[in-house]
Design a protein around this motif. Structure first.
Motif, PDB file in Angstrom:
ATOM      1  N   GLU A 144      11.110  10.883   6.735  1.00 37.53           N
ATOM      2  CA  GLU A 144      10.197  11.571   7.796  1.00 37.53           C
ATOM      3  C   GLU A 144       9.100  12.358   7.332  1.00 37.53           C
ATOM      4  O   GLU A 144       7.968  12.033   7.724  1.00 37.53           O
ATOM      5  N   LEU A 145       9.232  12.862   6.128  1.00 38.35           N
ATOM      6  CA  LEU A 145       8.095  13.773   5.608  1.00 38.35           C
ATOM      7  C   LEU A 145       7.078  12.443   4.920  1.00 38.35           C
ATOM      8  O   LEU A 145       5.808  12.848   5.125  1.00 38.35           O
ATOM      9  N   ALA A 146       7.630  11.442   4.199  1.00 41.99           N
ATOM     10  CA  ALA A 146       6.664  10.500   3.689  1.00 41.99           C
ATOM     11  C   ALA A 146       6.027  10.038   4.941  1.00 41.99           C
ATOM     12  O   ALA A 146       4.770   9.489   4.704  1.00 41.99           O
ATOM     13  N   ALA A 147       6.722   9.846   6.240  1.00 48.98           N
ATOM     14  CA  ALA A 147       5.886   9.101   7.179  1.00 48.98           C
ATOM     15  C   ALA A 147       4.664   9.833   7.858  1.00 48.98           C
ATOM     16  O   ALA A 147       3.677   9.280   8.394  1.00 48.98           O
ATOM     17  N   ALA A 186       6.979   6.832  -4.244  1.00 52.84           N
ATOM     18  CA  ALA A 186       6.122   6.457  -3.555  1.00 52.84           C
ATOM     19  C   ALA A 186       6.562   5.778  -2.171  1.00 52.84           C
ATOM     20  O   ALA A 186       7.588   4.986  -2.394  1.00 52.84           O
ATOM     21  N   PHE A 187       5.824   6.122  -1.068  1.00 55.18           N
ATOM     22  CA  PHE A 187       6.268   5.235   0.225  1.00 55.18           C
ATOM     23  C   PHE A 187       5.223   4.572   0.838  1.00 55.18           C
ATOM     24  O   PHE A 187       4.007   4.922   0.635  1.00 55.18           O
ATOM     25  N   ASN A 188       5.552   3.463   1.338  1.00 54.91           N
ATOM     26  CA  ASN A 188       4.613   2.774   2.486  1.00 54.91           C
ATOM     27  C   ASN A 188       5.305   3.175   3.691  1.00 54.91           C
ATOM     28  O   ASN A 188       6.280   2.773   4.046  1.00 54.91           O
ATOM     29  N   GLY A 189       4.817   4.174   4.413  1.00 52.05           N
ATOM     30  CA  GLY A 189       5.125   4.557   5.982  1.00 52.05           C
ATOM     31  C   GLY A 189       6.495   5.389   5.559  1.00 52.05           C
ATOM     32  O   GLY A 189       6.406   6.162   4.801  1.00 52.05           O
ATOM     33  N   PRO A 246       0.782  -1.238  -0.041  1.00 55.36           N
ATOM     34  CA  PRO A 246      -0.027   0.002   0.049  1.00 55.36           C
ATOM     35  C   PRO A 246       0.715   1.152   0.031  1.00 55.36           C
ATOM     36  O   PRO A 246       1.902   1.334   0.613  1.00 55.36           O
ATOM     37  N   VAL A 247       0.425   2.168  -0.972  1.00 54.86           N
ATOM     38  CA  VAL A 247       1.211   3.451  -0.879  1.00 54.86           C
ATOM     39  C   VAL A 247       0.574   4.648   0.147  1.00 54.86           C
ATOM     40  O   VAL A 247      -0.546   4.807  -0.173  1.00 54.86           O
ATOM     41  N   THR A 248       1.398   5.065   0.988  1.00 53.63           N
ATOM     42  CA  THR A 248       0.647   5.910   2.014  1.00 53.63           C
ATOM     43  C   THR A 248       0.944   7.454   1.607  1.00 53.63           C
ATOM     44  O   THR A 248       0.304   8.237   2.410  1.00 53.63           O
ATOM     45  N   ALA A 249       1.807   7.563   0.922  1.00 56.19           N
ATOM     46  CA  ALA A 249       2.500   8.997   0.631  1.00 56.19           C
ATOM     47  C   ALA A 249       3.116   9.174  -0.512  1.00 56.19           C
ATOM     48  O   ALA A 249       3.922   8.247  -1.025  1.00 56.19           O
ATOM     49  N   VAL A 250       3.040  10.061  -1.254  1.00 51.88           N
ATOM     50  CA  VAL A 250       3.710  10.499  -2.641  1.00 51.88           C
ATOM     51  C   VAL A 250       4.514  11.550  -2.313  1.00 51.88           C
ATOM     52  O   VAL A 250       3.980  12.813  -1.955  1.00 51.88           O
TER      53      VAL A 250
END
Length: 302
Positions: free
Chosen positions: A238-241, A282-285, A136-140
């Motif tokens: 950190e920003l992605a989290a 793309a990040f997951n957490g 799952p992608v949680t942040a872009v």
């Protein structure tokens, strides 16, 4: 067909949370009586990602936020012409309403397994299968290297104050609409003036302030470049989290090593970024899922 330029198109695997698993959006076209992924032809001069988001909106009445670049598929259309379609996964926002593209008469949401059974074409099934393997992608985040700012040796003032030149201004204006597709809520820039100016067009589009973040500055004399890259990578994670889409502008001596660290890669060379070039992350957490070139500005002299 030998010598025939393929028709270029772009589209998306649009998803939303659905119980225990994600649901994806399919469209039905009455003309062909088929179920397929939303997609459509590029307009002249249009970037494929911009076309993908536009076509998703036209065919599903959805705002799609791009996340991960998926397969590019090639096939022969019913009229015998070759066609290539570039795909991105997209988080769908708002409910699908009445499809606004004339050939689309129905839109549905299905879990990926059921969607694969519903799809008419094998090439769509392959794209969906790739999507199904993604975490799952949680942040872009989008990350851009500052645009062209002339030659350091020809600028008489402090290097921190060196501005974009005419080519750099054009590069910044070109990449801003693509960054805007991710709907950033924060804009962060390294300290130099040329970095801030690179985000100016995006700030105008999004009506957002530009925040200065020295985590993305190039190392100063005496500073360990490895520590500098580590700090930049940690800041991106950190920003992605935080789960909020962010656009960042950094510098050429920072990005390759920082992105390689996020990707767990030993070689930073694949992440070398020309001035004005950008990445879609793309990040997951706080874990990087994918890093894809968003915009490749023309390489210029350093």
């Amino acid at each position: 067909m030998v010598g025939v330029t393929p028709v270029r198109a772009a589209g998306g695997v649009v998803w939303r949370p659905g119980g225990d698993a994600a649901e994806v959006c399919l469209i039905h076209r009455a003309r062909y009586d088929d179920w397929t992924l939303p997609k459509g032809k590029l307009e002249p001069g249009e970037h494929p990602l911009a076309a993908a988001v536009r076509e998703v909106g036209e065919e599903t009445d959805l705002r799609g936020i791009p996340q991960v670049r998926l397969k590019t598929v090639s096939y022969t259309m019913r009229d015998g012409l070759p066609k290539t379609v570039e795909y991105w996964s997209m988080r769908g926002f708002s409910d699908a309403g009445t499809a606004v593209a004339g050939e689309v008469d129905s839109v549905c949401w299905l879990p990926t397994t059921a969607a694969a059974r519903r799809l008419t074409y094998d090439h769509d099934v392959r794209v969906l299968a790739e999507f199904a393997t993604l975490p799952p992608v949680t942040a872009v985040l989008t990350v851009v290297r500052h645009a062209q700012a002339g030659k350091r040796g020809t600028w008489s003032g402090p290097d921190e104050a060196r501005p974009l030149d005419a080519s750099g201004v054009a590069q910044a204006r070109a990449v801003a609409p693509l960054q805007a597709l991710t709907a950033p809520r924060r804009l962060l820039s390294a300290s130099p003036r040329r970095c801030i100016q690179t985000l100016d067009p995006l700030a105008a589009l999004m009506d957002l302030p530009i925040e200065i973040d020295s985590s993305f500055d190039e190392p100063v004399p005496g500073q360990d470049p490895d520590e500098n890259a580590l700090a930049a990578a940690a800041r991106l994670a950190e920003l992605a989290a935080g789960g909020v889409p962010v656009a960042v502008c950094s510098q050429g001596k920072v990005l390759p090593d920082a992105l390689a660290r996020l990707a767990g890669a030993e070689d930073p060379e694949p992440y070398t970024t020309p001035k004005g070039g950008a990445w879609l992350l793309a990040f997951n957490g706080d874990r990087l899922v994918a890093a894809d070139p968003l915009w490749k500005a023309e390489p210029r002299e350093r």
